[in-house]
Design a protein around this motif. Structure first.
Motif, short mmCIF file in Angstrom:
data_model
loop_
_atom_site.label_atom_id
_atom_site.label_comp_id
_atom_site.label_asym_id
_atom_site.label_seq_id
_atom_site.Cartn_x
_atom_site.Cartn_y
_atom_site.Cartn_z
N ARG A 43 0.93 -1.10 0.22
CA ARG A 43 -0.06 -0.29 0.17
C ARG A 43 0.19 0.55 -0.09
N TYR A 44 2.21 1.22 0.43
CA TYR A 44 2.76 2.67 0.87
C TYR A 44 3.89 2.40 0.38
N ARG A 45 3.93 2.07 -0.82
CA ARG A 45 5.26 1.01 -2.00
C ARG A 45 6.05 2.62 -2.71
N ARG A 46 7.38 3.06 -2.42
CA ARG A 46 7.60 4.71 -2.72
C ARG A 46 7.06 5.31 -2.28
N SER A 47 6.00 5.38 -1.51
CA SER A 47 6.18 6.68 -0.33
C SER A 47 7.33 6.95 0.50
N VAL A 48 7.96 8.23 0.87
CA VAL A 48 8.63 8.52 1.92
C VAL A 48 8.64 8.37 2.97
N THR A 126 -6.53 -10.20 6.95
CA THR A 126 -7.39 -9.30 7.50
C THR A 126 -6.94 -8.30 8.89
N VAL A 127 -7.50 -9.25 9.56
CA VAL A 127 -7.52 -9.21 11.06
C VAL A 127 -5.46 -8.88 11.09
N TRP A 128 -4.85 -9.44 11.22
CA TRP A 128 -3.29 -8.71 11.44
C TRP A 128 -2.84 -7.56 10.80
N ARG A 129 -3.24 -7.56 9.23
CA ARG A 129 -3.02 -6.23 8.69
C ARG A 129 -4.17 -4.66 9.39
N LEU A 130 -4.56 -4.82 9.88
CA LEU A 130 -5.65 -4.50 10.35
C LEU A 130 -4.72 -3.90 11.86
N THR A 131 -4.21 -5.30 12.74
CA THR A 131 -3.33 -4.56 14.09
C THR A 131 -2.06 -3.93 13.77
#
Length: 300
Positions: A43-48, A126-131
């Motif tokens: 989701r945040y690939r190439r983000s600073v 899903t739950v692990w990502r939200l955690t």
């Protein structure tokens, strides 16, 4: 006859098979743990600043709404901002479990069709990502508590003017750990149950998204239950408080985590309500797994 039309008396549809799916899914923690972490990285690939955008977004939301609503409700910013911040953090986790849980199997269509893994793996993913996202948001909580530490640790502090006195932050803060574990367990059964139903009936996610905003405004997140005591008088207080708060299950889920984190009075009836819903929810999830586990690959 297709799999979706197969009779329900198939010998493979047993509670033992459903339980094995859950057990095997939990044991594959390396798989769902890796998939959940990869979701964050992707989701945040190439983000600073990467995943810290999660923390920054929560900080801006909490600060902005905290200043506005503390003024509207005549509340001290030092006690109201921690209340609102924790409320938003827990709400975002619950919201994710509900909205993303309904699309758990739909989003994992490719893996489900090509990877022979238990369905529980995708719910745990899903739950692990939200955690992980919640852990990032907790950084905002730590900063807010550090700034307003003297306010929330003062015994007898009030959330709003003429509100109920609160005991203040103490060692009961560690009750938030088992509280979160209990909420996360609910997130798994929600993802399993709603995920299976939504895979069969694609309108369910749309219905939930349409209703979720109403649930948000009906839940004490940006407002406190003390406001009901101050604004509503007479014999109607008990009725309105029951209708608006006590009959709202999300309120109980938020309160078992928020109360110890900000030094509010911990009412054990919240734990009883959440515990009861947890048992009933897992019962429904087991029934859904028993009857429809084999059909999900065909529905997606």
């Amino acid at each position: 006859m297709t799999a979706a039309e197969a009779p329900l008396d198939n010998p493979s549809r047993t509670y033992r098979r459903a339980w094995e799916d859950i057990k095997s899914g939990v044991q594959l923690r390396d798989l769902w743990g890796h998939l959940g972490w990869q979701d964050i990285k992707q989701r945040y690939r190439r983000s600073v600043i990467g995943p810290l955008w999660i923390t920054l977004a929560m900080a801006v939301t909490a600060a902005g709404l905290g200043l506005v609503y503390s003024t509207l409700f005549k509340a001290q910013i030092g006690t109201f901002l921690p209340y609102l911040t924790v409320g938003f953090i827990v709400w975002n986790f619950i919201l994710g479990c509900i909205t993303e849980g309904t699309e758990t199997f739909i989003r994992n269509e490719g893996l489900i069709k090509h990877l022979p893994a238990p369905l529980t793996v995708y719910a745990l993913r899903t739950v692990w990502r939200l955690t992980l996202m919640m852990l990032h948001n907790l950084l905002v909580y730590l900063v807010v508590i550090a700034i307003f530490f003297s306010d929330v640790t003062t015994p007898g502090y009030q959330m709003v003017e003429n509100g109920l006195p609160q005991p203040g932050l103490d060692w009961s803060v560690f009750l938030a750990v088992p509280a979160f574990v209990l909420v996360a367990l609910n997130g798994v059964w929600v993802s399993l149950l709603f995920g299976i139903i939504s895979t069969r009936y694609r309108d369910i996610p749309q219905v939930i998204n349409a209703l979720i905003q109403l649930v948000f405004f009906m839940t004490p997140i940006v407002w406190s239950t003390d406001i009901l005591h101050n604004r509503i008088g007479g014999g109607d207080i008990a009725l309105w408080k029951t209708l608006v708060t006590e009959l709202n299950p999300v309120y109980h889920y938020i309160e078992i985590i928020r109360a110890p984190l900000i030094g509010n009075t911990q009412s054990w009836h919240h734990w009883a309500v959440v515990g009861g819903i947890t048992v009933v929810g897992w019962m429904f999830a087991l029934v859904a797994l028993r009857n429809y586990r084999a059909r999900v690959p065909y529905w997606v």
